[in-house]
Design an enzyme around this catalytic site. Structure first.
Site, PDB file in Angstrom:
ATOM      1  N   CYS A  86      51.357  37.505  38.303  1.00  0.00           N
ATOM      2  CA  CYS A  86      50.787  36.919  39.514  1.00  0.00           C
ATOM      3  C   CYS A  86      51.970  36.486  40.376  1.00  0.00           C
ATOM      4  CB  CYS A  86      49.911  35.729  39.155  1.00  0.00           C
ATOM      5  SG  CYS A  86      49.378  34.779  40.583  1.00  0.00           S
ATOM      6  N   GLU A 208      40.588  39.894  45.218  1.00  0.00           N
ATOM      7  CA  GLU A 208      41.309  39.771  43.952  1.00  0.00           C
ATOM      8  C   GLU A 208      40.431  39.962  42.711  1.00  0.00           C
ATOM      9  OE1 GLU A 208      44.287  37.074  42.569  1.00  0.00           O
ATOM     10  OE2 GLU A 208      44.647  36.465  44.634  1.00  0.00           O
ATOM     11  N   ARG A 209      40.896  40.900  41.891  1.00  0.00           N
ATOM     12  CA  ARG A 209      40.290  41.064  40.547  1.00  0.00           C
ATOM     13  C   ARG A 209      40.404  39.740  39.803  1.00  0.00           C
ATOM     14  NH1 ARG A 209      43.383  44.706  36.031  1.00  0.00           N
ATOM     15  NH2 ARG A 209      44.856  42.968  36.254  1.00  0.00           N
ATOM     16  N   CYS A 218      47.677  37.118  48.122  1.00  0.00           N
ATOM     17  CA  CYS A 218      47.896  37.725  46.808  1.00  0.00           C
ATOM     18  C   CYS A 218      49.321  38.270  46.816  1.00  0.00           C
ATOM     19  CB  CYS A 218      46.883  38.837  46.548  1.00  0.00           C
ATOM     20  SG  CYS A 218      47.078  39.602  44.933  1.00  0.00           S
ATOM     21  N   THR A 220      51.422  39.809  44.524  1.00  0.00           N
ATOM     22  CA  THR A 220      51.684  41.175  44.070  1.00  0.00           C
ATOM     23  C   THR A 220      50.997  42.183  44.998  1.00  0.00           C
ATOM     24  OG1 THR A 220      49.831  40.876  42.536  1.00  0.00           O
ATOM     25  CG2 THR A 220      52.078  40.653  41.637  1.00  0.00           C
TER      26      THR A 220
HETATM   27  N1  LIG Z   1      44.048  38.745  40.299  1.00  0.00           N
HETATM   28  C1  LIG Z   1      45.198  39.495  39.817  1.00  0.00           C
HETATM   29  C2  LIG Z   1      46.250  38.566  39.223  1.00  0.00           C
HETATM   30  C3  LIG Z   1      46.718  37.566  40.174  1.00  0.00           C
HETATM   31  C4  LIG Z   1      47.363  38.185  41.372  1.00  0.00           C
HETATM   32  C5  LIG Z   1      47.960  37.061  42.196  1.00  0.00           C
HETATM   33  N2  LIG Z   1      47.044  36.371  43.018  1.00  0.00           N
HETATM   34  C6  LIG Z   1      49.242  37.396  42.876  1.00  0.00           C
HETATM   35  O1  LIG Z   1      49.666  36.541  43.684  1.00  0.00           O
HETATM   36  O2  LIG Z   1      49.856  38.408  42.568  1.00  0.00           O
HETATM   37  C7  LIG Z   1      44.775  40.467  38.741  1.00  0.00           C
HETATM   38  O3  LIG Z   1      43.935  40.118  37.908  1.00  0.00           O
HETATM   39  O4  LIG Z   1      45.326  41.572  38.749  1.00  0.00           O
END
Ligand SMILES: N[C@@H](CCC[C@H](N)C(=O)O)C(=O)O
Length: 284
Positions: A86, A208-209, A218, A220
Site C-alpha cells: 500500500c 480500491e479493491r 491510492c 500504488t
Molecule cells: N486496496 C489495495 C491495497 C491498498 C492500496 C493503497 N491504497 C495504496 O495507497 O497503494 C489492494 O488491495 O490492492
C-alpha cells in the site's frame, strides 16, 4: 472474535494512531508485542476499520518486529483482506516508525510485496516501490455495455488504468466495480484508476479493491498511472498527480537499462490525524 478480546484482555485500552496519506486513511498499531493472533488479524482489521462502529479507515497496519529490516508490517484493507503493498499506507507507516523511534529517518521495512525503502522529512515521506511487473498496454475489454481500452500493471498490488476525458463525470463506483471483478483480472481482481491528462500533470480517481469503493487517493494506483502514462508517451517524469481529496503525489523515476521498467518512488504527505485508545467495544 471473542478470542481476540480474550487474547487482548491484558492489552486494553489499545493505543493506535489515525493517519492520512493524501486522504487515504489508516489505523496504525505498534504490534511489536504480537498480541493479536495471526488468525484474528483480518477480522480485527475489518471491525476497527468500520465507519460508525469502529474508528473508520481505508486500512489497518500492524507494525511488527523484523530480523531483516527496521520493521515489517501486515497491511489489511477495510474489508479485512490482506494486501501485499500500500503506497500511501507505507508512507504513513514510515512516519509512524520514525516518530515512535522504531526506525531512523531513512529506513527499510518488509512488506509481502518485498523490501521497501523510505525517507521521512517531517510530513513529507518518500517510499521506493518494488519493481513494477505484468505491464499490459491497450487491452480492449468489454465492460458493462461497451468496450474500454484498459492498461494494467502490478506496482506491489494489481492496478487497471483507464484514461478518460471527463473525470468528474466518470461513474467510478459502477465502472470501477465492474472492472475490479472483471474475469481478465482473475479471482484476486484489481484496483481501478481513472486518469485525465491536465496542464499540471495527471488527475486521478481510484476504486480500491478491499475498500470496494472510491478512495481519496491510492498510492500504488498513482504510481501505476504515472508509469503507464510515461510508457504511452502521454507524460514525462517526474509525474505530479492530483488526487480526489485535493492532495498531490509525485512519482519519481530512476531509469533502468534495456527493457527493464524504471524504478519508481512515491512522494507525498503523511499526516497524524489523532492518537487514540481502542476499547473492547471497538470489536463489538
Ligand atoms: N486496496 C489495495 C491495497 C491498498 C492500496 C493503497 N491504497 C495504496 O495507497 O497503494 C489492494 O488491495 O490492492
Amino acid at each position: 472474535m471473542a478470542h481476540a478480546k480474550e487474547c487482548l484482555s491484558a492489552r486494553w485500552p489499545l493505543p493506535f494512531w489515525k493517519m492520512s496519506g493524501a486522504g487515504n486513511d489508516f489505523v496504525l498499531i505498534d504490534h511489536r508485542g504480537a498480541f493479536v493472533a495471526a488468525r484474528d488479524m483480518a477480522e480485527f482489521a475489518r471491525l476497527v476499520c468500520r465507519p460508525k462502529f469502529g474508528v473508520g479507515a481505508d486500512g489497518l497496519i500492524f507494525i511488527e518486529r523484523s530480523e531483516e529490516a527496521d520493521f515489517q508490517w501486515r497491511f489489511f484493507n477495510a474489508d479485512g483482506s490482506e494486501a501485499e503493498m500500500c503506497g500511501n499506507g507505507a508512507r504513513c507507516a514510515a512516519r509512524f516508525a520514525f516518530m515512535q523511534g522504531i526506525a531512523a529517518a531513512h529506513m527499510r521495512f518488509l512488506t509481502r510485496a518485498g523490501l521497501i525503502e523510505a525517507s521521512v522529512d517531517e510530513t513529507l515521506v518518500t517510499v521506493s516501490l518494488t519493481p513494477a511487473t505484468d505491464l499490459v498496454l491497450n487491452r480492449r475489454l468489454q465492460v458493462t455495455d461497451r468496450p474500454h481500452v484498459v492498461h494494467s500493471v502490478n506496482t506491489g498490488v494489481p492496478h487497471a488504468v483507464l484514461f478518460v476525458e471527463d473525470l468528474a463525470g466518470t461513474d467510478v463506483c459502477s465502472l470501477g466495480r465492474a472492472l475490479r471483478f472483471h474475469e481478465a483480472f482473475g479471482p484476486k481482481g484489481t484496483n481501478v484508476n481513472f486518469v485525465a491528462l491536465a496542464d499540471d500533470g495527471l488527475h486521478i480517481r481510484s476504486y480500491e479493491r478491499g475498500v470496494e469503493d472510491e478512495t481519496f487517493a491510492c498510492g500504488t494506483g498513482a504510481v501505476a498511472a504515472a508509469l503507464i502514462a510515461v510508457q504511452l508517451g502521454l507524460s514525462s517524469p517526474p509525474v505530479r498527480i492530483s488526487t480526489t481529496g485535493g492532495a498531490q503525489l509525485d512519482i519519481l523515476f530512476t531509469e533502468k537499462g534495456g527493457e527493464r521498467l524504471p524504478a519508481l518512488r512515491l512522494r507525498g504527505s503523511a499526516h497524524v490525524i489523532y492518537r487514540g485508545e481502542l476499547t473492547p467495544e471497538a470489536l463489538a
